[in-house]
Design a protein around this motif. Structure first.
Motif, short mmCIF file in Angstrom:
data_model
loop_
_atom_site.label_atom_id
_atom_site.label_comp_id
_atom_site.label_asym_id
_atom_site.label_seq_id
_atom_site.Cartn_x
_atom_site.Cartn_y
_atom_site.Cartn_z
N CYS A 148 0.86 -1.18 0.00
CA CYS A 148 0.00 0.00 0.00
C CYS A 148 0.90 1.23 0.00
O CYS A 148 1.78 1.35 0.84
CB CYS A 148 -0.89 -0.01 1.23
SG CYS A 148 -1.75 1.56 1.51
N CYS A 152 -0.64 1.66 5.00
CA CYS A 152 -1.64 1.61 6.07
C CYS A 152 -1.59 0.28 6.82
O CYS A 152 -2.11 0.18 7.93
CB CYS A 152 -3.04 1.86 5.51
SG CYS A 152 -3.78 0.45 4.67
N HIS A 153 -1.00 -0.76 6.22
CA HIS A 153 -0.89 -2.02 6.93
C HIS A 153 0.33 -2.78 6.40
O HIS A 153 0.80 -2.53 5.29
CB HIS A 153 -2.16 -2.87 6.79
CG HIS A 153 -2.42 -3.34 5.39
ND1 HIS A 153 -2.64 -2.49 4.34
CD2 HIS A 153 -2.48 -4.59 4.88
CE1 HIS A 153 -2.84 -3.20 3.24
NE2 HIS A 153 -2.74 -4.47 3.53
N CYS A 183 -5.16 -0.62 -2.69
CA CYS A 183 -5.15 -1.24 -1.37
C CYS A 183 -6.58 -1.60 -0.95
O CYS A 183 -7.47 -0.74 -0.98
CB CYS A 183 -4.53 -0.28 -0.36
SG CYS A 183 -4.68 -0.82 1.35
N CYS A 186 -7.45 0.76 2.48
CA CYS A 186 -7.62 2.22 2.49
C CYS A 186 -7.88 2.80 1.10
O CYS A 186 -8.18 3.98 0.97
CB CYS A 186 -6.41 2.90 3.13
SG CYS A 186 -4.95 2.94 2.07
ZN LIG Z 1 -3.74 1.01 2.45
#
Ligand SMILES: [Zn+2]
Length: 290
Positions: A148, A152-153, A183, A186
């Motif tokens: 991503c 975000c992860h 992603c 997000c």
């Molecule tokens: Zn993300």
């Protein structure tokens, strides 16, 4: 600290650099191999010249890129152009990358040794040479993986079929908008799994497992007659291989540091007596040992 015999390779005249390296490998109780871009370049996977120019004439004309690394790290107009470049790059340096003889030779040289590899290369060369990938720490990610872009992860993704579609369906250096990968968490655009100086890199569970195996190997072999063999490591990220290798050599009187490089990078003064600099062609030197 264990008692180890001194390195014969440092005291006996060997006829050639490949013989010196072969001797050091034969003498070592453990070998940590650090592999950089110079290894891939030595076995044909160059980032300059025809291999680059034939794959990206349009991008070179538009952006005046001087090599494939600069192009890989460049800011593109938008995600459609980014993935037009990266999809072709992924095929060339990962999914369709052929076997490199130097990697095959290295695997054979290490076959019955107690060794572990750390590499800053993100290409497919270790897979293509059929290395035991549990012994190869890919600290800088892989060209075949995505992350991503908002980070975000901490997971990575792979979709070779989609990469092939991007290559087949792109026009004028743009892929169709509907092929741009996003992603699932997000909605940010995916990018290639790579470390950014500011942002860092997505390090997934597999990356951490690789790191754990590397740390275990270092710990289990601490103090032994250990060879730190640095192959084709350049200037970009010395903090991952060169600097720790030289530091650990200084900390262990039984250790030997060998650097294979045609460029005379600095060897710390406190390990001059525990180091060898090999300047011969990497691919030829490894092949001579086999
Ligand atoms: Zn993300």
């Amino acid at each position: 600290m264990q008692e180890s015999k001194p390195w014969m390779v440092l005291n006996q005249n060997a006829e050639s650099q490949s013989q010196q390296l072969a001797k050091a490998i034969a003498e070592a109780e453990a070998i940590v191999v650090g592999v950089g871009a110079g290894m891939s370049a030595a076995t044909g996977f160059t980032y300059v010249g025809p291999r680059f120019k034939n794959a990206f004439p349009d991008f070179i004309e538009k952006y005046n890129f001087y090599d494939m690394l600069q192009a890989f790290l460049a800011d593109f107009e938008d995600a459609q152009e980014y993935w037009a470049f990266q999809s072709r790059f992924s095929l060339l340096n990962y999914f369709d990358q052929p076997q490199g003889q130097a990697y095959v030779d290295l695997k054979e040289i290490l076959a019955d040794k107690n060794y572990h590899v750390i590499t800053t290369n993100a290409d497919n060369a270790f897979y293509a040479a059929d290395f035991d990938m549990d012994k190869v720490f890919r600290i800088q990610g892989e060209y075949g993986l995505w992350q991503c872009s908002a980070m975000c992860h901490q997971e990575t993704y792979q979709d070779e079929d989609l990469i092939r579609k991007m290559v087949a369906q792109q026009e004028n250096m743009r892929i169709p908008a509907e092929l741009v990968p996003h992603c699932p968490h997000c909605g940010a655009v995916f990018e290639i799994n790579k470390r950014d100086a500011q942002k860092g890199m997505v390090e997934d569970k597999d990356w951490h497992d690789q790191n754990d195996r590397y740390q275990v190997f270092l710990k289990e072999n601490a103090g032994k007659k250990i060879l730190y063999l640095e192959i084709g490591v350049g200037m970009t990220t010395p903090q991952f291989i060169r600097h720790p290798f030289q530091k650990w050599t200084a900390e262990n009187p039984n250790a030997l540091y060998i650097t294979m490089n045609q460029k005379p990078y600095r060897i710390a003064s406190d390990i001059q007596d525990q180091s060898l600099r090999l300047t011969d062609d990497i691919a030829q030197c490894l092949h001579a040992i086999v």
